[in-house]
Design a protein around this motif. Structure first.
Motif, mmCIF file in Angstrom:
data_model
loop_
_atom_site.group_PDB
_atom_site.id
_atom_site.type_symbol
_atom_site.label_atom_id
_atom_site.label_comp_id
_atom_site.label_asym_id
_atom_site.label_seq_id
_atom_site.Cartn_x
_atom_site.Cartn_y
_atom_site.Cartn_z
ATOM 1 N N ASN A 286 71.198 5.800 61.253
ATOM 2 C CA ASN A 286 69.957 6.291 60.638
ATOM 3 C C ASN A 286 68.772 5.456 61.090
ATOM 4 O O ASN A 286 67.697 5.992 61.361
ATOM 5 C CB ASN A 286 70.063 6.240 59.112
ATOM 6 N N ALA A 287 68.977 4.137 61.157
ATOM 7 C CA ALA A 287 67.896 3.249 61.590
ATOM 8 C C ALA A 287 67.508 3.574 63.038
ATOM 9 O O ALA A 287 66.329 3.638 63.382
ATOM 10 C CB ALA A 287 68.327 1.793 61.455
ATOM 11 N N ASP B 161 64.441 -1.172 59.353
ATOM 12 C CA ASP B 161 64.005 -0.648 60.646
ATOM 13 C C ASP B 161 62.486 -0.593 60.719
ATOM 14 O O ASP B 161 61.792 -0.715 59.715
ATOM 15 C CB ASP B 161 64.615 0.737 60.906
ATOM 16 N N GLY C 38 59.526 4.834 57.667
ATOM 17 C CA GLY C 38 59.937 4.690 56.278
ATOM 18 C C GLY C 38 60.431 6.001 55.701
ATOM 19 O O GLY C 38 60.438 7.031 56.381
ATOM 20 N N LEU D 125 67.736 11.586 49.041
ATOM 21 C CA LEU D 125 68.339 10.727 50.064
ATOM 22 C C LEU D 125 69.868 10.747 50.060
ATOM 23 O O LEU D 125 70.497 10.898 51.098
ATOM 24 C CB LEU D 125 67.831 9.302 49.836
ATOM 25 N N PHE E 224 71.924 16.849 52.610
ATOM 26 C CA PHE E 224 70.474 16.784 52.729
ATOM 27 C C PHE E 224 70.118 16.066 54.030
ATOM 28 O O PHE E 224 70.545 14.941 54.261
ATOM 29 C CB PHE E 224 69.831 16.044 51.546
ATOM 30 N N THR E 225 69.374 16.737 54.882
ATOM 31 C CA THR E 225 68.974 16.127 56.138
ATOM 32 C C THR E 225 67.603 16.641 56.561
ATOM 33 O O THR E 225 67.228 17.762 56.234
ATOM 34 C CB THR E 225 70.012 16.381 57.256
ATOM 35 N N THR E 226 66.863 15.796 57.265
ATOM 36 C CA THR E 226 65.583 16.236 57.831
ATOM 37 C C THR E 226 65.724 16.361 59.350
ATOM 38 O O THR E 226 64.748 16.567 60.051
ATOM 39 C CB THR E 226 64.470 15.217 57.511
ATOM 40 N N LYS E 227 66.970 16.219 59.817
ATOM 41 C CA LYS E 227 67.206 16.233 61.263
ATOM 42 C C LYS E 227 67.710 17.595 61.720
ATOM 43 O O LYS E 227 68.192 18.385 60.911
ATOM 44 C CB LYS E 227 68.221 15.142 61.625
ATOM 45 N N GLY F 32 71.940 15.760 62.744
ATOM 46 C CA GLY F 32 72.263 15.298 61.397
ATOM 47 C C GLY F 32 73.012 16.313 60.574
ATOM 48 O O GLY F 32 72.749 17.508 60.626
ATOM 49 N N LEU F 33 73.987 15.807 59.824
ATOM 50 C CA LEU F 33 74.745 16.665 58.924
ATOM 51 C C LEU F 33 74.328 16.437 57.481
ATOM 52 O O LEU F 33 74.651 17.216 56.594
ATOM 53 C CB LEU F 33 76.237 16.348 59.055
ATOM 54 N N GLY F 34 73.637 15.342 57.251
ATOM 55 C CA GLY F 34 73.230 15.013 55.889
ATOM 56 C C GLY F 34 74.366 14.481 55.034
ATOM 57 O O GLY F 34 74.308 14.538 53.815
ATOM 58 N N LEU F 35 75.411 13.991 55.679
ATOM 59 C CA LEU F 35 76.544 13.460 54.913
ATOM 60 C C LEU F 35 76.593 11.940 54.920
ATOM 61 O O LEU F 35 77.243 11.324 54.083
ATOM 62 C CB LEU F 35 77.859 14.006 55.469
ATOM 63 N N ALA G 26 75.413 10.149 51.666
ATOM 64 C CA ALA G 26 76.247 10.575 50.530
ATOM 65 C C ALA G 26 77.605 9.889 50.605
ATOM 66 O O ALA G 26 78.100 9.331 49.614
ATOM 67 C CB ALA G 26 76.409 12.085 50.535
ATOM 68 N N ALA H 282 61.959 1.547 56.639
ATOM 69 C CA ALA H 282 62.887 1.667 55.520
ATOM 70 C C ALA H 282 63.808 0.457 55.476
ATOM 71 O O ALA H 282 64.094 -0.150 56.502
ATOM 72 C CB ALA H 282 63.706 2.941 55.662
ATOM 73 N N PHE I 281 67.572 -0.410 53.729
ATOM 74 C CA PHE I 281 68.734 -0.017 52.940
ATOM 75 C C PHE I 281 69.472 -1.276 52.530
ATOM 76 O O PHE I 281 69.688 -2.167 53.356
ATOM 77 C CB PHE I 281 69.640 0.933 53.739
HETATM 78 N N1 ADP Z 1 66.215 4.555 57.980
HETATM 79 C C1 ADP Z 1 65.654 5.681 57.552
HETATM 80 N N2 ADP Z 1 64.312 5.878 57.595
HETATM 81 C C2 ADP Z 1 63.757 7.011 57.149
HETATM 82 N N3 ADP Z 1 64.456 8.058 56.631
HETATM 83 C C3 ADP Z 1 65.789 7.936 56.555
HETATM 84 C C4 ADP Z 1 66.466 6.757 56.991
HETATM 85 N N4 ADP Z 1 67.786 6.926 56.779
HETATM 86 C C5 ADP Z 1 67.936 8.150 56.246
HETATM 87 N N5 ADP Z 1 66.754 8.777 56.110
HETATM 88 C C6 ADP Z 1 66.530 10.142 55.592
HETATM 89 O O1 ADP Z 1 67.635 10.528 54.808
HETATM 90 C C7 ADP Z 1 68.214 11.736 55.305
HETATM 91 C C8 ADP Z 1 69.700 11.762 55.018
HETATM 92 O O2 ADP Z 1 70.384 10.792 55.769
HETATM 93 P P1 ADP Z 1 71.933 10.974 56.038
HETATM 94 O O3 ADP Z 1 72.632 11.228 54.746
HETATM 95 O O4 ADP Z 1 72.409 9.820 56.832
HETATM 96 O O5 ADP Z 1 72.035 12.306 56.869
HETATM 97 P P2 ADP Z 1 71.587 12.603 58.386
HETATM 98 O O6 ADP Z 1 71.412 11.273 59.083
HETATM 99 O O7 ADP Z 1 72.718 13.386 58.938
HETATM 100 O O8 ADP Z 1 70.310 13.376 58.292
HETATM 101 C C9 ADP Z 1 67.832 11.759 56.760
HETATM 102 O O9 ADP Z 1 67.828 13.070 57.288
HETATM 103 C C10 ADP Z 1 66.443 11.139 56.739
HETATM 104 O O10 ADP Z 1 65.473 12.084 56.395
#
Ligand code: ADP
Ligand code: MG
Length: 297
Positions: free
Chosen positions: A197-198, A229, A233, A242, A247-250, A255-258, A261, A284, A286
């Motif tokens: 993610n980073a 990272d 953010g 999150l 849930f994913t913004t990719k 991205g699978l959004g898993l 979770a 961000a 974590f």
């Molecule tokens: N380091 C990060 N900086 C900004 N947004 C993040 C970061 N890590 C995760 N996110 C946000 O959280 C969402 C979910 O993450 P994740 O569960 O790992 O699914 P994925 O990576 O498949 O999208 C990402 O799509 C992104 O929008």
């Protein structure tokens, strides 16, 4: 006198009747309350049974989700790993081809050198494969001592190709040797998810940097692992979702959004917490908190 006597008798009879009526009424009320309580008890028992059913359903769903996520991640990783394995493989082939020529010319020294290169290239491949083996395994194994420093180093090594390719600087700060109780593979799975993610987060950033920090909270008796990272953010509208599965913004290929979770359920299963916030200097962060191994307390 006779009249007075008669009236007293009458009064006594009346009060006895009233008492009897009151007693009968009380009996009836007690019977009614008992019935109500029994019914309420039964309702609670039924609800409790349903709660237990739901709980076990949730638990098995979570297990399946963890397993599904692992397989999905394995798929995601396959592309990267293919690339990582192809490089040393191509090198091995070139060295082997060359060796044949050197042998024909009687250049023993060069052959020996090439064999050395072949050996170290295959060792590198072995390390990559070794990291992957654990992911397909279903882990319900007994908890062991996990060396977090080793887990961090192994996870970073596994992703080193991606870091290099994307020109991302990784800074690792390990202040102390820290051990927790759990599962090595799952711990690395969490780290890889967070590092990935980073990596995604800094893709478009002018300065691409990921920082891994490991420290000990002696008061809470927890290992504290921070992955920070230099990306933009966590967006305000993303923050509440999150850790939601899927849930994913990719894009769907990325991205699978898993990841989060699954990571948070793994950390919770190890009696820890996974949280996220934006760092005051941007990007961000974590934070994984895990209870220290008992003997180190
Ligand atoms: N380091 C990060 N900086 C900004 N947004 C993040 C970061 N890590 C995760 N996110 C946000 O959280 C969402 C979910 O993450 P994740 O569960 O790992 O699914 P994925 O990576 O498949 O999208 C990402 O799509 C992104 O929008
Ligand atoms: Mg992810």
């Amino acid at each position: 006198a006779w009249y007075q006597h008669r009236r007293r008798l009458q009064e006594r009879l009346e009060s006895r009747d009233a008492l009897r009526r009151a007693a009968a009424e009380l009996d009836q009320r007690i019977a009614q309350r008992t019935e109500e309580l029994t019914a309420a008890n039964q309702a609670i028992a039924t609800k409790y049974a349903k709660l237990q059913q739901t709980e076990s359903l949730l638990r098995s769903t979570q297990d399946e989700l963890v397993q599904a996520g692992k397989l999905a991640m394995l798929g995601q990783m396959a592309a990267g790993v293919t690339h990582e394995l192809n490089q040393p493989l191509a090198a091995i082939r070139a060295f082997a081809d060359n060796s044949v020529k050197f042998l024909a010319r009687g250049q023993q020294a060069q052959v020996a050198e090439n064999l050395q290169h072949i050996s170290s290239a295959s060792a590198h491949m072995g390390r990559i494969i070794g990291q992957l083996k654990g992911f397909a395994r279903k882990s319900g194994d007994a908890p062991v001592a996990v060396d977090l420093r080793q887990a961090i180093e192994a996870s970073v090594l596994l992703l080193s190709g991606d870091f290099e390719k994307q020109g991302v600087e990784v800074r690792i700060e390990l202040r102390e040797a820290v051990h927790v109780t759990g599962d090595v593979v799952r711990t690395e799975q969490v780290l890889i998810n967070l590092l990935r993610n980073a990596l995604d987060a800094v893709e478009e950033a002018p300065r691409k940097c990921v920082c891994v920090l490991l420290e000990v909270d002696h008061v809470q008796r927890q290992a504290v692992l921070r992955i920070r990272d230099s990306g933009t953010g966590i967006a305000d509208e993303v923050a509440p979702h999150l850790f939601e599965p899927f849930f994913t913004t990719k894009s769907s290929s990325k991205g699978l959004g898993l990841g989060l979770a699954i990571s948070s359920s793994i950390v919770q299963a190890m009696n820890g917490q996974l949280s996220a916030h934006n760092h005051e200097q941007g990007g961000a962060e974590f934070v994984v908190r895990l209870p220290l191994l008992k003997t180190e307390n």
